[in-house]
Design a protein around this motif. Sequence first.
Motif, short mmCIF file in Angstrom:
data_model
loop_
_atom_site.label_atom_id
_atom_site.label_comp_id
_atom_site.label_asym_id
_atom_site.label_seq_id
_atom_site.Cartn_x
_atom_site.Cartn_y
_atom_site.Cartn_z
N MET A 33 10.16 26.63 -10.72
CA MET A 33 10.87 28.07 -10.47
C MET A 33 11.85 28.28 -11.53
O MET A 33 12.00 29.47 -12.04
N GLU A 34 12.46 27.36 -12.05
CA GLU A 34 13.41 27.52 -13.02
C GLU A 34 12.93 27.55 -14.54
O GLU A 34 13.38 28.42 -15.33
N GLU A 35 12.24 26.55 -14.90
CA GLU A 35 11.93 26.36 -16.22
C GLU A 35 10.25 26.87 -16.51
O GLU A 35 9.95 26.71 -17.67
N ARG A 36 9.60 27.28 -15.64
CA ARG A 36 8.45 27.61 -15.52
C ARG A 36 7.41 26.44 -16.18
O ARG A 36 6.54 26.54 -16.92
N GLN A 37 7.62 25.44 -15.59
CA GLN A 37 6.93 24.02 -16.27
C GLN A 37 6.95 22.93 -15.19
O GLN A 37 7.76 23.04 -14.11
N VAL A 38 6.04 22.07 -15.16
CA VAL A 38 5.86 20.77 -14.17
C VAL A 38 6.09 19.73 -15.29
O VAL A 38 5.12 19.42 -16.06
N THR A 39 7.01 18.67 -14.96
CA THR A 39 6.89 17.42 -15.61
C THR A 39 6.31 16.27 -14.75
O THR A 39 6.92 15.98 -13.88
N VAL A 40 4.96 15.76 -15.44
CA VAL A 40 4.40 14.60 -14.60
C VAL A 40 4.34 13.48 -15.55
O VAL A 40 3.71 13.55 -16.75
N GLU A 41 4.77 12.25 -15.33
CA GLU A 41 4.56 11.24 -16.08
C GLU A 41 5.08 11.26 -17.51
O GLU A 41 4.64 11.03 -18.50
N GLY A 42 6.45 12.02 -17.66
CA GLY A 42 6.80 12.31 -18.67
C GLY A 42 6.41 13.50 -19.75
O GLY A 42 7.25 13.73 -20.76
N ARG A 43 5.52 14.35 -19.08
CA ARG A 43 4.97 15.18 -20.11
C ARG A 43 4.79 16.66 -19.25
O ARG A 43 4.73 16.40 -17.90
N SER A 44 5.23 17.61 -20.06
CA SER A 44 5.33 18.80 -19.45
C SER A 44 4.17 19.68 -19.57
O SER A 44 3.42 19.65 -20.41
N HIS A 45 3.75 20.31 -18.46
CA HIS A 45 2.84 21.31 -18.22
C HIS A 45 3.38 22.73 -17.86
O HIS A 45 3.86 22.84 -17.08
N LEU A 46 3.05 23.57 -18.91
CA LEU A 46 3.50 24.91 -18.57
C LEU A 46 2.59 25.74 -17.56
O LEU A 46 1.42 25.45 -17.50
N VAL A 47 3.29 26.48 -16.51
CA VAL A 47 2.45 27.21 -15.63
C VAL A 47 2.01 28.77 -16.39
O VAL A 47 2.81 29.16 -17.30
N PRO A 48 1.44 29.59 -15.77
CA PRO A 48 0.88 30.79 -16.57
C PRO A 48 2.10 31.61 -16.43
O PRO A 48 2.83 31.51 -15.69
N SER A 49 2.13 32.67 -17.21
CA SER A 49 3.07 33.92 -17.55
C SER A 49 2.15 34.93 -17.13
O SER A 49 1.11 35.43 -17.92
N PRO A 50 2.88 36.04 -16.43
CA PRO A 50 4.14 35.71 -15.42
C PRO A 50 3.82 34.87 -14.20
O PRO A 50 2.84 34.40 -14.06
N PHE A 51 4.76 34.20 -13.68
CA PHE A 51 4.92 33.56 -12.74
C PHE A 51 5.94 33.69 -11.61
O PHE A 51 6.93 33.99 -12.04
N LEU A 52 5.39 34.15 -10.55
CA LEU A 52 5.91 34.34 -9.19
C LEU A 52 5.98 33.55 -8.24
O LEU A 52 4.78 33.60 -7.62
N VAL A 53 6.97 33.04 -7.39
CA VAL A 53 6.95 32.29 -6.36
C VAL A 53 7.43 33.17 -5.02
O VAL A 53 8.44 33.79 -5.36
N VAL A 54 6.38 33.58 -4.11
CA VAL A 54 7.00 34.37 -2.91
C VAL A 54 6.78 33.36 -1.67
O VAL A 54 5.84 33.11 -1.37
#
Length: 328
Positions: free
Chosen positions: A135-156
């Motif tokens: 929610m803050e950085e628009r990315q997910v870190t798994v096993e030390g690697r960052s994966h960007l989520v799509p843009s725009p990104f909205l959590v409802v």
Amino acid sequence: MSSETTETSVDAASYFAAGFTALRANVEQALTGKPLAVRLALTCLFAGGHLLVEDVPGVGKTTLAKAIAASVDASWHRIQFTPDLLPSDITGTMVYDQRQSTFEFRPGPVFAHIVLADEINRASPKTQSALLEVMEERQVTVEGRSHLVPSPFLVVATQNPVDLEGTYRLPEAQLDRFLLRIAVGYPDVTAERDVLLGRARAGGAPALRPVAKVEQVRWMIEYVSRIHVGDAVAEYVARLAEATRSHPGLRLGLSPRGSLAMVRAAQAWAAGEGRGFVTPDDVRAVAEPVAAHRLLLDPQAEIEGQTSAGILSDLLVTVPAPVPAALR
């Protein structure tokens, strides 16, 4: 300001207004009689933030979230939060590929433009915390690697504040990630009658069609970031924040992140009004949805029945706003 720049600004404002009006009208087909809730939700979208819809069951929280997702031609996923939901069920996990003899990342449902987190407070704190980074950085870190989520990104996210059995209170750090918190509220008699007649005759809720492309929404978010915020308005927001930090009824006031959120929301509200600059009225329009959930009451204030929204309303009256001549 040159005539060419003025013409370009007018064209951009008109383009934004057309997109905003189309989205607003489309969502209001699903949520009849709640224009303010719809406008605030779209304000959150174009401000580039996340939305928390908190209200009793059956008033249209999930309907609002689904209507926004259906109105934009973009990817969206719904996550039903339950006590047994795991963090990896949201963010994704590493899966072993036997053919390649390697591990590969399999994205979770959070990898979408719009994510509906239904009944978010029914998941464990550990699972809730899985949303903090994305929610803050628009990315997910798994096993030390960052994966960007799509843009725009909205959590409802939706939650029921009444039935608290089997739920987990959202921590302040997570509440602070939501740009706005709104309540849908009960419809008035006329609106509810129209809903009953419309659904009975149509055989159910209307099927919404997308009225905006993801590229258009991305441009609208970028346009909102260019809405002018004058020195006087910025100082007005800073004074409001300072007033919450020194108020005797509050033990936690508005943080700098909250002040930034108020400015971003005010920019989106001004753009929705067709203006290229923010006024104190824009700040007042979004102040309660932006700030109330970020404030913590003093125990004595709670005993006296005060609310953060009530204190904020008083401060909006007592903190002097800049005069119109100082806005630009």
